[in-house]
Design a protein around this motif. Structure first.
Motif: not given
Length: 465
Positions: A31-35, A40-41, A313-315
């Motif tokens: 799956t692409l596009g997870a970045g 909103a990180d 980074p995390i949300t």
């Protein structure tokens, strides 16, 4: 990862870049596009292990901390490990965390417990995690088939042109010096095509890759106990060229480049080449410049006794959920404003500020409890001597047994105020001598009237962890 003198000990001269011997699993498209999904990180997670001066805090499990600014860190689970390896060496070093393309996390770490640099392993530790609250699928992952060499400081990145993850790690080449290798994977369960990723002709370890900044990729690494960067417009092994000005604070290793989530700043974290482990941070407004400026130690605080970290980074939701799962520390440390390498501690039951790190490290841990004489104020309860409190006696601060008297309660009670030198920090006014504040003088703690700029700085502290 601490390195060793090339050629020392058992022979580790093995040929790198051999043909793939570990098959790559066919798992289908990723799956692409997870970045984009995580744009909103707004906070950060750090993974690390712990050591201290006398190895009192040597713990080779996976530790976890969080931060809202990427500079000041809160260790979770009371700075105890959240998970501990049971395979291989039974311990880890150099942990790394990354969000994968499907939005979940993977954690990698060197298969090594302690400081036996002669130990070799073709494997690394791997965990999967959906949220960094649970860790599943624990396994050893084989990176290569080479004998008598190590697989140190693994880090991963997504190579979109290949549709694969690359795993970087340090091993020794046929000339006897460390190089940075890469092996490729789709699932962190099998790897293929191990080869040299970066070999400038001298010993390098601890590769840290930042991908796709204005079309350029940046690889930072340890060279001669300094941190140096290389760059390339592709992720092709062998394409990176050193370019940056070296930075160090004493012997320095384990570079970790982190982007500020609120500004154009980049931060370069480095770990001192000693068991006790002190992080230093450098700042840059432009990775392409290759120049870094040392950051004032007032601006950052590492987790207690942390070594060789990985930061991601995390949300805000993930940050909140991690705190709910693992809990904030039940203790604090107090950093000096004008001597930010020093922390409030007791030594021989005398209050003072000493340079971090030191053992016994619990001497610097305090429970800020309701004031013994006024519950709206605070008292400083010693963590390692819980019947003792920080109190003044003849204006000098020491850690004494609570005798239950009102006099002791008054001596051990302080009002927390805005920092006299910096309102975002804290100062502490005496309960029974309200014109006096806790301050340090020649590193010893006492309560004094405060008026000058120097005295205000002496009386200002950061309450952190």
């Amino acid at each position: 990862m601490n390195d060793v003198t090339p050629g020392a000990g058992p022979s580790r001269r093995t040929f790198l870049g051999m043909a793939a011997t570990v098959p790559l699993a066919a798992t289908g498209a990723l799956t692409l596009g997870a970045g984009t999904a995580h744009a909103a990180d707004s906070a950060y997670a750090m993974v690390y292990f712990t050591e201290s001066n006398t190895m009192l805090e040597a713990n080779y499990g996976l530790h976890l901390a969080v931060s809202q600014d990427g500079l000041n860190w809160m260790p979770l689970n009371q700075n105890a490990p959240v998970v501990t390896p049971t395979l291989g060496a039974g311990g880890l070093r150099d942990p790394f965390v990354m969000r994968k393309q499907d939005g979940t996390f993977v954690v990698l770490a060197t298969d090594l417990s302690g400081t036996d640099w002669t130990r070799t392993s073709v494997n690394i530790h791997v965990w999967d995690s959906t949220d960094l609250r649970t860790f599943t699928g624990y396994r050893l992952l084989k990176l290569h088939d080479m004998s008598n060499t190590h697989s140190w400081a693994p880090e991963a990145y997504w190579d979109a042109s290949r549709g694969l993850y690359g795993i970087l790690y340090s091993s020794v080449n046929s000339s006897g010096h460390n190089v940075i290798m890469v092996s490729y994977t789709t699932d962190f369960k099998t790897t293929a095509n191990p080869q040299v990723f970066f070999d400038p002709g001298y010993d390098v370890i601890d590769g840290n890759l930042t991908v796709g900044v204005n079309g350029v990729n940046y690889l930072y690494f340890k060279k001669d106990q300094t941190l140096v960067g290389a760059r390339s417009t592709s992720l092709t092994p062998g394409s990176f060229t050193p370019f940056s000005t070296a930075v160090a604070h004493g012997g320095t290793e384990a570079p970790t480049v982190v982007k500020s989530l609120t500004s154009n700043s980049w931060y370069l974290w480095g770990d001192t080449y000693t068991p006790n482990g002190v992080f230093y941070v450098w700042q840059s407004g432009d990775l392409a410049s290759g120049t870094w400026t040392a950051l004032d130690q007032k601006l950052y605080t590492q987790p207690l006794n942390s070594k060789h970290c990985g930061i991601h980074p995390i949300t805000s939701t993930e940050y909140t959920n991690l705190l709910a799962k693992w809990g904030a520390p039940a203790w604090n440390r107090l950093k000096s404003y004008n001597y930010p390498s020093r922390y409030v501690r007791h030594a021989g039951f005398v209050g003072r500020i000493d340079e971090y790190p030191f053992d016994p490290f619990p001497d610097s841990q305090w429970k800020l409890v309701p004031g013994l004489a006024d519950s709206s104020a605070i008292s400083f309860q010693s963590v390692n001597y819980p019947t003792r409190y920080l109190r003044h006696y003849s204006y000098n601060l020491r850690v004494d047994e609570n005798d239950g008297t009102s006099s002791f309660a008054g001596d051990a009670t302080f009002y927390r105020t805005a920092g006299l030198a910096d309102s975002s920090w804290a100062s502490f006014r005496s309960y029974n001598f309200p014109t006096r504040y806790i301050r340090h003088s020649n590193y010893a703690l006492r309560i004094d009237p405060i008026s000058t700029t120097t005295e205000k700085a002496d009386a200002t502290f950061r309450v952190g962890y």
